[in-house]
Design a protein around this motif. Structure first.
Motif, PDB file in Angstrom:
ATOM      1  N   GLN A 173      34.627  35.490  35.114  1.00 13.85           N
ATOM      2  CA  GLN A 173      35.508  35.964  34.058  1.00 13.85           C
ATOM      3  C   GLN A 173      35.958  37.407  34.330  1.00 13.85           C
ATOM      4  N   VAL A 174      35.051  38.248  34.820  1.00 15.76           N
ATOM      5  CA  VAL A 174      35.420  39.628  35.157  1.00 15.76           C
ATOM      6  C   VAL A 174      36.390  39.641  36.327  1.00 15.76           C
ATOM      7  N   ASN A 175      36.109  38.793  37.325  1.00 18.66           N
ATOM      8  CA  ASN A 175      37.015  38.729  38.482  1.00 18.66           C
ATOM      9  C   ASN A 175      38.410  38.271  38.065  1.00 18.66           C
ATOM     10  N   GLU A 176      38.469  37.340  37.135  1.00 20.12           N
ATOM     11  CA  GLU A 176      39.768  36.868  36.653  1.00 20.12           C
ATOM     12  C   GLU A 176      40.537  37.994  35.953  1.00 20.12           C
ATOM     13  N   GLN A 177      39.824  38.781  35.163  1.00 17.73           N
ATOM     14  CA  GLN A 177      40.449  39.921  34.486  1.00 17.73           C
ATOM     15  C   GLN A 177      40.941  40.947  35.502  1.00 17.73           C
ATOM     16  N   LEU A 178      40.129  41.202  36.524  1.00 18.82           N
ATOM     17  CA  LEU A 178      40.517  42.165  37.557  1.00 18.82           C
ATOM     18  C   LEU A 178      41.769  41.712  38.295  1.00 18.82           C
ATOM     19  N   LYS A 195      44.921  42.239  36.539  1.00 21.37           N
ATOM     20  CA  LYS A 195      45.363  43.638  36.535  1.00 21.37           C
ATOM     21  C   LYS A 195      45.678  44.139  37.940  1.00 21.37           C
ATOM     22  N   GLY A 196      45.663  43.201  38.903  1.00 17.61           N
ATOM     23  CA  GLY A 196      45.973  43.575  40.276  1.00 17.61           C
ATOM     24  C   GLY A 196      44.911  44.423  40.933  1.00 17.61           C
ATOM     25  N   HIS A 197      43.663  44.222  40.520  1.00 22.57           N
ATOM     26  CA  HIS A 197      42.548  45.029  41.020  1.00 22.57           C
ATOM     27  C   HIS A 197      41.559  44.109  41.737  1.00 22.57           C
ATOM     28  N   GLU A 198      41.196  44.434  42.955  1.00 17.42           N
ATOM     29  CA  GLU A 198      40.292  43.585  43.735  1.00 17.42           C
ATOM     30  C   GLU A 198      38.830  43.824  43.340  1.00 17.42           C
ATOM     31  N   PRO A 199      38.056  42.749  43.138  1.00 13.52           N
ATOM     32  CA  PRO A 199      36.612  42.922  42.896  1.00 13.52           C
ATOM     33  C   PRO A 199      35.952  43.536  44.131  1.00 13.52           C
ATOM     34  N   VAL A 206      38.133  50.458  35.911  1.00 17.09           N
ATOM     35  CA  VAL A 206      38.882  49.234  35.640  1.00 17.09           C
ATOM     36  C   VAL A 206      37.928  48.055  35.496  1.00 17.09           C
ATOM     37  N   ALA A 207      36.954  47.979  36.396  1.00 12.79           N
ATOM     38  CA  ALA A 207      35.990  46.873  36.346  1.00 12.79           C
ATOM     39  C   ALA A 207      35.156  46.931  35.065  1.00 12.79           C
TER      40      ALA A 207
END
Length: 448
Positions: free
Chosen positions: A68-73, A76-80, A92-93
């Protein structure tokens, strides 16, 4: 209701009942990976947890939220970012983790609040309590990597959790903690569940995970001859952990095993690794003899020993179905109480799964093994052979040269294990006088 249903339900329910009784009043900490919720398993998990709680178990549920966190990232165009198998939580994370935790908490509370319609728990309502039960601190910089807002558990409010459990609520904990100064930290579900289980001295820690458990030969691929190891003594788990590489992914063998070992080392009796992909995995693990996942246990649950007075009822319960179908000769409670010292039993987790009695005839240097019984739940798993070996050992210690059995239905099982058929006239005189010629039992002898 069909006769077939009655025939299968009654023995099934009888086999489950001892576990219902055993677990009543116990505390279980259940860690559920975020992948299980993402896979649509929440409704089924909520149903099973409600059912388990209705049978008197106190439950703490700790949820994960990795996908779920990875999906949110990604939205937002942010890589885990990860290092050493742990998330690096930047600003951001952290925002994404807070959003994911809030959404999941809402979904989980909703699942337990809607009365579970169209399920076996229709009309039930589970009260869920969550709160700031965790104090955390920053993980800091490890091997040159700054983990930023990734934290570790500093303290668990065990008294607060117990108070909520004693009120009849299910306690829900998100993998989030706060420092005394109010800073928020992203925590690992596995560490939170383990820390809570240790703080509560829980009776069980159960991880509902992406993996089916740990194989008998962990380094080899899954195969029929390499099944899931359902019971791993703590010492064996420690030895395995020592030779495994440090885990990076949740699918690595050591990923959950290290937390199971830690929990057992700190007073949690049993820790489990279960597959969320199997419907009813929690029920199968908790209420079925061998379960379906891997359990790390601080002591061997299986005990092969001589029976005592407290075992009479368990022996009667075990042999009664076999007496009814004619496999065994009827024995009364008085008979078993009188002869209890002759019995050997195999128990697992407090439940008797096999038994046999040895009646010596020292004048003929032989002994009769009688009432050899194995529960239908564990037949085919070698329990009968374990009891047989123990009876042979007892016979040798008495100076007997052989043992014999009388059977009408299991002749081939004994022949495969070294017994030979003889004429009833072979029997010792004292036993021959009690031989039932109408029953026409086969007499088989094994020389020791």
């Amino acid at each position: 209701m069909s006769t077939v249903f009655n025939f299968t339900f009654v023995p099934w329910f009888r086999s489950v009942a001892p576990y219902i009784h055993m677990h009543r009043g116990k505390t279980f900490v259940v860690g559920v990976v975020g992948e299980a919720i993402a896979a649509g398993k929440l409704a089924a998990i909520a149903t099973d947890l409600a059912l388990i709680q209705s049978m008197g178990v106190k439950i703490v549920l700790v949820h994960g939220f990795r996908p779920q966190v990875n999906e949110q990232l990604q939205a937002k165009g942010h890589e885990p970012r990860y290092a050493q198998g742990m998330r690096i939580t930047d600003e951001v994370a952290l925002d994404c983790a807070q959003e994911a935790a809030g959404q999941l908490r809402y979904e989980i509370e909703a699942a337990f609040s809607q009365g579970l319609p169209n399920t076996p728990m229709a009309g039930s309502r589970v009260r869920v309590i969550s709160g700031n039960f965790l104090t955390a601190r920053p993980m800091g910089i490890i091997d040159g990597v700054d983990f930023q807002s990734t934290g570790v558990v500093r303290k668990v409010d065990a008294a607060g959790i117990r108070h909520s459990l004693d009120s009849g609520a299910l306690v829900l904990i998100s993998p989030f903690g706060f420092s005394p100064t109010g800073e928020a930290f992203n925590l690992r579900m596995e560490e939170v569940a383990t820390s809570v289980a240790i703080a509560l001295q829980a009776d069980k820690l159960l991880f509902l995970t992406e993996v089916p458990g740990i194989r008998v030969r962990p380094e080899s691929p899954a195969a029929e001859d390499n099944p899931i190891d359902t019971e791993i003594p703590l010492a064996d788990a420690q030895a395995l952990l020592a030779r495994l590489p440090a885990p990076e992914q949740p699918t690595d063998t050591a990923f959950y095993l290290r937390h199971c070992v830690s929990a057992c080392l700190h007073g949690v009796e049993r820790s489990h690794i279960l597959p969320y992909a199997t419907d009813g995995a929690l029920l199968l693990e908790i209420y079925v003899h061998d379960g379906i996942g891997s359990m790390v246990v601080d002591e061997k649950l299986e005990s092969l020993r001589e029976a005592g007075a407290d075992d009479v009822t368990g022996i009667l319960h075990l042999i009664e179905p076999f007496e009814k179908d004619g496999t065994l000769v009827k024995r009364s409670r008085t008979d078993i109480e009188r002869d209890i010292a002759n019995y050997t039993i195999l128990e697992h987790d407090g439940v008797i799964f096999a038994c046999a009695a040895l009646y010596p005839y020292p004048e003929a240097a032989t002994g009769e093994m009688a009432a050899l019984t194995v529960s239908p739940q564990s037949q085919g798993q070698g329990d009968g052979e374990k009891v047989l070996r123990r009876i042979e050992q007892r016979a040798r210690e008495m100076g007997l040269k052989s043992i014999f059995v009388l059977t009408t239905r299991t002749m081939h099982w004994f022949i495969k294990r070294g017994f030979q058929q003889v004429d009833p006239d072979w029997l010792p005189e004292a036993r021959k006088r009690k031989y039932n010629w109408d029953r026409r039992s086969q007499v088989l002898v094994k020389h020791l």
